[in-house]
Design a protein around this motif. Sequence first.
Motif, PDB file in Angstrom:
ATOM      1  N   THR A 229      30.090  41.651 -14.684  1.00  0.00           N
ATOM      2  CA  THR A 229      30.799  40.459 -14.198  1.00  0.00           C
ATOM      3  C   THR A 229      29.965  39.643 -13.216  1.00  0.00           C
ATOM      4  OG1 THR A 229      31.826  41.761 -12.431  1.00  0.00           O
ATOM      5  CG2 THR A 229      33.027  41.598 -14.516  1.00  0.00           C
ATOM      6  N   VAL A 230      28.680  39.884 -13.188  1.00  0.00           N
ATOM      7  CA  VAL A 230      27.812  39.181 -12.229  1.00  0.00           C
ATOM      8  C   VAL A 230      27.550  37.755 -12.710  1.00  0.00           C
ATOM      9  CG1 VAL A 230      25.528  39.169 -11.160  1.00  0.00           C
ATOM     10  CG2 VAL A 230      26.739  41.336 -11.503  1.00  0.00           C
ATOM     11  N   ASN A 231      27.655  36.797 -11.809  1.00  0.00           N
ATOM     12  CA  ASN A 231      27.248  35.424 -12.104  1.00  0.00           C
ATOM     13  C   ASN A 231      25.728  35.313 -11.970  1.00  0.00           C
ATOM     14  OD1 ASN A 231      30.002  34.105 -12.216  1.00  0.00           O
ATOM     15  ND2 ASN A 231      30.075  34.940 -10.147  1.00  0.00           N
ATOM     16  N   ARG A 232      25.102  34.629 -12.931  1.00  0.00           N
ATOM     17  CA  ARG A 232      23.636  34.518 -12.900  1.00  0.00           C
ATOM     18  C   ARG A 232      23.232  33.131 -13.382  1.00  0.00           C
ATOM     19  NH1 ARG A 232      20.018  34.963 -16.731  1.00  0.00           N
ATOM     20  NH2 ARG A 232      21.611  35.701 -18.207  1.00  0.00           N
ATOM     21  N   ARG A 233      22.365  32.499 -12.616  1.00  0.00           N
ATOM     22  CA  ARG A 233      21.907  31.153 -12.969  1.00  0.00           C
ATOM     23  C   ARG A 233      20.408  31.059 -12.749  1.00  0.00           C
ATOM     24  NH1 ARG A 233      23.546  25.427 -10.079  1.00  0.00           N
ATOM     25  NH2 ARG A 233      23.600  24.135 -11.945  1.00  0.00           N
ATOM     26  N   VAL A 234      19.694  30.535 -13.743  1.00  0.00           N
ATOM     27  CA  VAL A 234      18.244  30.367 -13.665  1.00  0.00           C
ATOM     28  C   VAL A 234      17.956  28.874 -13.506  1.00  0.00           C
ATOM     29  CG1 VAL A 234      16.020  30.781 -14.779  1.00  0.00           C
ATOM     30  CG2 VAL A 234      17.923  32.372 -15.158  1.00  0.00           C
ATOM     31  N   ALA A 235      17.226  28.527 -12.464  1.00  0.00           N
ATOM     32  CA  ALA A 235      17.015  27.109 -12.122  1.00  0.00           C
ATOM     33  C   ALA A 235      15.851  26.506 -12.915  1.00  0.00           C
ATOM     34  CB  ALA A 235      16.774  26.975 -10.624  1.00  0.00           C
ATOM     35  N   TYR A 236      15.978  26.503 -14.230  1.00  0.00           N
ATOM     36  CA  TYR A 236      14.942  25.892 -15.062  1.00  0.00           C
ATOM     37  C   TYR A 236      14.799  24.400 -14.763  1.00  0.00           C
ATOM     38  CZ  TYR A 236      15.005  30.111 -17.994  1.00  0.00           C
ATOM     39  OH  TYR A 236      14.911  31.390 -18.459  1.00  0.00           O
ATOM     40  N   HIS A 237      15.866  23.778 -14.319  1.00  0.00           N
ATOM     41  CA  HIS A 237      15.842  22.332 -14.098  1.00  0.00           C
ATOM     42  C   HIS A 237      14.949  21.946 -12.920  1.00  0.00           C
ATOM     43  CE1 HIS A 237      18.944  24.007 -11.501  1.00  0.00           C
ATOM     44  NE2 HIS A 237      18.867  22.938 -10.729  1.00  0.00           N
ATOM     45  N   ARG A 238      14.555  22.929 -12.110  1.00  0.00           N
ATOM     46  CA  ARG A 238      13.704  22.627 -10.960  1.00  0.00           C
ATOM     47  C   ARG A 238      12.208  22.762 -11.271  1.00  0.00           C
ATOM     48  NH1 ARG A 238      17.185  25.814  -6.262  1.00  0.00           N
ATOM     49  NH2 ARG A 238      19.004  24.416  -6.323  1.00  0.00           N
ATOM     50  N   LEU A 239      11.879  23.216 -12.457  1.00  0.00           N
ATOM     51  CA  LEU A 239      10.464  23.338 -12.817  1.00  0.00           C
ATOM     52  C   LEU A 239       9.834  21.954 -12.961  1.00  0.00           C
ATOM     53  CD1 LEU A 239      10.600  26.194 -15.488  1.00  0.00           C
ATOM     54  CD2 LEU A 239       9.864  26.360 -13.109  1.00  0.00           C
ATOM     55  N   SER A 240       8.640  21.809 -12.436  1.00  0.00           N
ATOM     56  CA  SER A 240       7.970  20.510 -12.517  1.00  0.00           C
ATOM     57  C   SER A 240       7.409  20.255 -13.909  1.00  0.00           C
ATOM     58  CB  SER A 240       6.838  20.439 -11.482  1.00  0.00           C
ATOM     59  OG  SER A 240       5.907  21.494 -11.689  1.00  0.00           O
ATOM     60  N   ARG A 241       7.127  21.327 -14.646  1.00  0.00           N
ATOM     61  CA  ARG A 241       6.629  21.179 -16.014  1.00  0.00           C
ATOM     62  C   ARG A 241       7.466  22.062 -16.932  1.00  0.00           C
ATOM     63  NH1 ARG A 241       0.269  21.948 -16.322  1.00  0.00           N
ATOM     64  NH2 ARG A 241       0.746  21.180 -18.401  1.00  0.00           N
ATOM     65  N   TRP A 242       7.642  21.589 -18.153  1.00  0.00           N
ATOM     66  CA  TRP A 242       8.448  22.344 -19.133  1.00  0.00           C
ATOM     67  C   TRP A 242       7.722  22.289 -20.471  1.00  0.00           C
ATOM     68  CZ3 TRP A 242      12.346  25.609 -18.689  1.00  0.00           C
ATOM     69  CH2 TRP A 242      13.035  26.000 -19.842  1.00  0.00           C
ATOM     70  N   PRO A 243       7.594  23.416 -21.159  1.00  0.00           N
ATOM     71  CA  PRO A 243       6.832  23.426 -22.412  1.00  0.00           C
ATOM     72  C   PRO A 243       7.519  22.636 -23.516  1.00  0.00           C
ATOM     73  CG  PRO A 243       7.910  25.535 -22.040  1.00  0.00           C
ATOM     74  CD  PRO A 243       8.074  24.749 -20.782  1.00  0.00           C
ATOM     75  N   ASP A 244       6.688  21.959 -24.315  1.00  0.00           N
ATOM     76  CA  ASP A 244       7.226  21.240 -25.472  1.00  0.00           C
ATOM     77  C   ASP A 244       7.770  22.241 -26.497  1.00  0.00           C
ATOM     78  OD1 ASP A 244       6.503  18.851 -24.349  1.00  0.00           O
ATOM     79  OD2 ASP A 244       4.556  18.777 -25.363  1.00  0.00           O
ATOM     80  N   GLY A 245       8.777  21.810 -27.246  1.00  0.00           N
ATOM     81  CA  GLY A 245       9.301  22.637 -28.331  1.00  0.00           C
ATOM     82  C   GLY A 245      10.223  23.753 -27.877  1.00  0.00           C
ATOM     83  N   LEU A 246      10.697  23.715 -26.643  1.00  0.00           N
ATOM     84  CA  LEU A 246      11.546  24.784 -26.129  1.00  0.00           C
ATOM     85  C   LEU A 246      12.685  24.197 -25.308  1.00  0.00           C
ATOM     86  CD1 LEU A 246      12.040  27.866 -25.527  1.00  0.00           C
ATOM     87  CD2 LEU A 246      10.692  27.494 -23.438  1.00  0.00           C
ATOM     88  N   ILE A 247      13.887  24.686 -25.540  1.00  0.00           N
ATOM     89  CA  ILE A 247      15.006  24.409 -24.651  1.00  0.00           C
ATOM     90  C   ILE A 247      15.720  25.726 -24.391  1.00  0.00           C
ATOM     91  CG2 ILE A 247      15.361  22.036 -25.435  1.00  0.00           C
ATOM     92  CD1 ILE A 247      17.819  23.083 -26.981  1.00  0.00           C
ATOM     93  N   ALA A 248      16.423  25.797 -23.288  1.00  0.00           N
ATOM     94  CA  ALA A 248      17.188  26.997 -22.938  1.00  0.00           C
ATOM     95  C   ALA A 248      18.626  26.577 -22.657  1.00  0.00           C
ATOM     96  CB  ALA A 248      16.586  27.679 -21.711  1.00  0.00           C
ATOM     97  N   LEU A 249      19.559  27.340 -23.193  1.00  0.00           N
ATOM     98  CA  LEU A 249      20.971  27.077 -22.929  1.00  0.00           C
ATOM     99  C   LEU A 249      21.747  28.388 -23.022  1.00  0.00           C
ATOM    100  CD1 LEU A 249      21.880  27.214 -26.073  1.00  0.00           C
ATOM    101  CD2 LEU A 249      21.654  24.749 -26.034  1.00  0.00           C
ATOM    102  N   GLY A 250      23.046  28.321 -22.846  1.00  0.00           N
ATOM    103  CA  GLY A 250      23.874  29.522 -22.915  1.00  0.00           C
ATOM    104  C   GLY A 250      23.606  30.469 -21.761  1.00  0.00           C
ATOM    105  N   ASP A 251      23.771  31.748 -22.031  1.00  0.00           N
ATOM    106  CA  ASP A 251      23.592  32.756 -20.988  1.00  0.00           C
ATOM    107  C   ASP A 251      22.163  32.851 -20.492  1.00  0.00           C
ATOM    108  OD1 ASP A 251      26.239  33.306 -21.190  1.00  0.00           O
ATOM    109  OD2 ASP A 251      26.029  35.232 -22.201  1.00  0.00           O
ATOM    110  N   SER A 252      21.208  32.331 -21.265  1.00  0.00           N
ATOM    111  CA  SER A 252      19.828  32.379 -20.797  1.00  0.00           C
ATOM    112  C   SER A 252      19.627  31.485 -19.581  1.00  0.00           C
ATOM    113  CB  SER A 252      18.871  31.963 -21.916  1.00  0.00           C
ATOM    114  OG  SER A 252      19.026  30.589 -22.233  1.00  0.00           O
TER     115      SER A 252
END
Length: 397
Positions: free
Chosen positions: A242-265
């Motif tokens: 029941t642990v809440n978990r959030r990964v702050a991908y939105h704060r990365l200054s660079r993001w690789p092309d061809g990849l998105i993350a959603l859902g529990d990831s």
Amino acid sequence: MGRGVRHAVVIGAGMAGLAAARVLADSCEAVTVIERDTLPRGSAPRAGAPQGHHVHGLLALGAEVFEGYFPGLRAELEQAGAPVWDWGEGLCAVLPNGTPPPTPMGMPIQTFSRPFLEHALRRRVRALEPVTLRDGLTVTGLRTAGPGKVVGVRVKDGDGGQAPPSWMGVLQPLRAPDFHKGCYAIQIENKALHVTLHGANGTQLPHDDEDFLAYAKTLRGPIADVIASLTPTSAVRRYARTVNRRVAYHRLSRWPDGLIALGDSVCAFNPAYGQGMTVAALEARLLDQMLRGRRTRMPLDGRVFQQRLARITASSWLMATIPDRAWERSRTAWPVKAGNWFMNRLIDTVPHDPRLYTAFSGLFHMTAGPLTLADPRLLSRVLIGPRPGTSLRAAAA
């Protein structure tokens, strides 16, 4: 059973009961089949045969017997999609010492699910003039006429002899520090009741049916009485992640092309708050909008997607983490304390204020945003708190 029986009663509408009813229909004026389950209208599993979810096989001899009592059954099942094949040619038998090669045997086998076969047999048995099939009745005992003579059965309506509850769902949330037990129950398909009991702060949760009912009896509200009147259709199953978990991908200054993350990831919530599936749908809608909004053949901007997704999950994240952090034994930061105080005040006022209840329901179901409560008229109701002597019914009248 002696000769000259005018009325026979069959307990259970499973395979044996249906076959027995077919045989009895040839020699009795009336045959009543009593089944505890509420039988599905089509080909679907039923509670009284939990093994029906697994693979079933009707051996060649059994198929011959059923065909004899129900002529044309094999053709009917085949026309409805059940394949017929030769056992020797079609079976891959992986034995300890090897696999026999395909060998024609002239042994036709027909394969189907158990619910599929039961549905076909029920339809055939119901069509027999002497037979009446009554479901939703539980046999509680035998009726006798003196020692050694059975003349009937005693039954009660449904699995528990009670009418369905007047409500469709029961919600009893947890709240730190005093309310560490709760439940969520809803009526679902096939007239079943789905019940989740939850606990916090080290509460020992039930492992079996007896403990499940005992736990329910410690709760306020109607849930224990309803559970006591019903028959379980599955084992008690526990879930502790029941642990809440959030990964702050939105704060990365660079993001690789061809990849998105959603859902529990990206963001996983305590399931007690019921937000996960709705958030997943909103994330998919965001993806659809961005794919439709991009220029032809232009790649999707993954970094922008993660930033927008973070905004979608923000309010749900607060709704889950603020009350959960109130259980922490460490010193809580003042913003969390303030947020938790406001949420508790809101929930305490909701039972006494229909308008606030409506606004809170919109917030809970995510059809309205948190700014809904910024309306001065609603905000003042929360800050003032519940008024003594009022109730939801009185206020709504």
